[in-house]
Design a protein around this motif. Sequence first.
Motif, PDB file in Angstrom:
ATOM      1  N   ASN A  56       0.835  -1.203   0.000  1.00  0.00           N
ATOM      2  CA  ASN A  56       0.000   0.000   0.000  1.00  0.00           C
ATOM      3  C   ASN A  56       0.870   1.255   0.000  1.00  0.00           C
ATOM      4  N   GLY A  57       0.227   2.406   0.204  1.00  0.00           N
ATOM      5  CA  GLY A  57       0.935   3.677   0.088  1.00  0.00           C
ATOM      6  C   GLY A  57       2.040   3.886   1.087  1.00  0.00           C
ATOM      7  N   HIS A 122      -4.998   3.299   5.722  1.00  0.00           N
ATOM      8  CA  HIS A 122      -4.050   2.927   4.666  1.00  0.00           C
ATOM      9  C   HIS A 122      -4.764   2.268   3.492  1.00  0.00           C
ATOM     10  N   ASP A 123      -5.724   1.405   3.789  1.00  0.00           N
ATOM     11  CA  ASP A 123      -6.486   0.749   2.728  1.00  0.00           C
ATOM     12  C   ASP A 123      -7.678   0.027   3.327  1.00  0.00           C
ATOM     13  N   GLN A 252       1.005  10.398   3.074  1.00  0.00           N
ATOM     14  CA  GLN A 252       0.189   9.222   2.778  1.00  0.00           C
ATOM     15  C   GLN A 252      -0.859   9.544   1.711  1.00  0.00           C
ATOM     16  N   VAL A 256      -1.480   7.861  -2.119  1.00  0.00           N
ATOM     17  CA  VAL A 256      -2.745   7.401  -2.703  1.00  0.00           C
ATOM     18  C   VAL A 256      -2.965   8.048  -4.061  1.00  0.00           C
ATOM     19  N   PHE A 290      -8.141   2.075  -2.017  1.00  0.00           N
ATOM     20  CA  PHE A 290      -7.447   3.232  -1.449  1.00  0.00           C
ATOM     21  C   PHE A 290      -8.353   4.460  -1.481  1.00  0.00           C
ATOM     22  N   ASP A 292      -8.473   8.771  -0.721  1.00  0.00           N
ATOM     23  CA  ASP A 292      -7.683   9.971  -0.459  1.00  0.00           C
ATOM     24  C   ASP A 292      -8.261  10.700   0.756  1.00  0.00           C
TER      25      ASP A 292
END
Length: 346
Positions: A56-57, A122-123, A252, A256, A290, A292
């Motif tokens: 992930n990001g 995060h997700d 972060q 994304v 994901f 934002d």
Amino acid sequence: MSTTRSGPLRALAALLLAALLALGVAACGSDDNKASAERADGSPDKITIAYQAIPNGDLVVKNQRWLEAAFPDTEIEWKLFDSGGSVNEAVVANSVDIGLAGSSPVARGLSTPIEYQVPWIHDVIGRAEALVVKDEIESIADLRGKKIATPLASTSHYSLLAALDEAGLSERDVEVIDAEPDDIYAAWSRGDIDGAYVWNPNLAKIVGDGGRVLVTSEELSSRGKTTYDLAVVTNDFAAEHPDAVTRWVAQQDRAVRLIRSDPGAAARAIAAELNIEPAEAAAQVRDLIFLDASEQVGAEYLGGGVARNLLATAEFNQRLGQIPEVQDEATYTDGVTTQFAEAAGK
């Protein structure tokens, strides 16, 4: 003669002492100015971050050294952990400031309660976590008496319990083996286990070795058992360095946006951290959802939905005997904040 030499020696000593004192005053003045500058912009001397090998990001931010650029006068230390349960232990030990943990370990942490809060998602875990088994196992009912590995107190453990519960089975009906993701793949390769509930990249490895997917976290989410990878920040750090948390969230959010606008570049950064091919990383990234900053602050997520999910997760864990008690609703509501995502998204 001794009297004649002592005069020059005392004079020389006095000069040296005066010089040292002058240097000391200058140095103290320099340190005070630096400390004031750090306090003014919210930058701590050091930020210790607990991360996991999840595509992930967070890995984009680490690989691209965006935090190091955003905090040029701050030491950034990244510590790798195998699961959210281990991250919880590190927070309790005061050895990390910010970390990544799944929603089930965070629900457990707030139930303890651990003094931290959720500033970022995060997700949303989709197909990136799944129950994968030997090919001859065709249903969850077939798991009775089988050896199934998962990291205890993780989102995978939570999802495994949810899947068993749906099928009318309990943890006592299968042999649940506590193991970290890399160890799970090693056990699968040796033939020591019949299956596992685990996440990428080890999930992808097991599937590549012939594992059959029985149920994914995306399917369980559609039936009310949504899981997330969440950021946690200690209450003390958030109170002392709110601007630093906002800047961390901003990086972060930037990750994304890169995943969405240039998925190839994001995949290359993630692949470098996971030591896999970019195409493989890209496929694993597509298994996650994901959001934002502007999306996260809404009522479905940080604005209310995540807190409700954490409370429901805690209640489910308590019903199955995984935690001794659930805190009052305010503990979970207060444990999730929109403050930093709102500020970072402006």
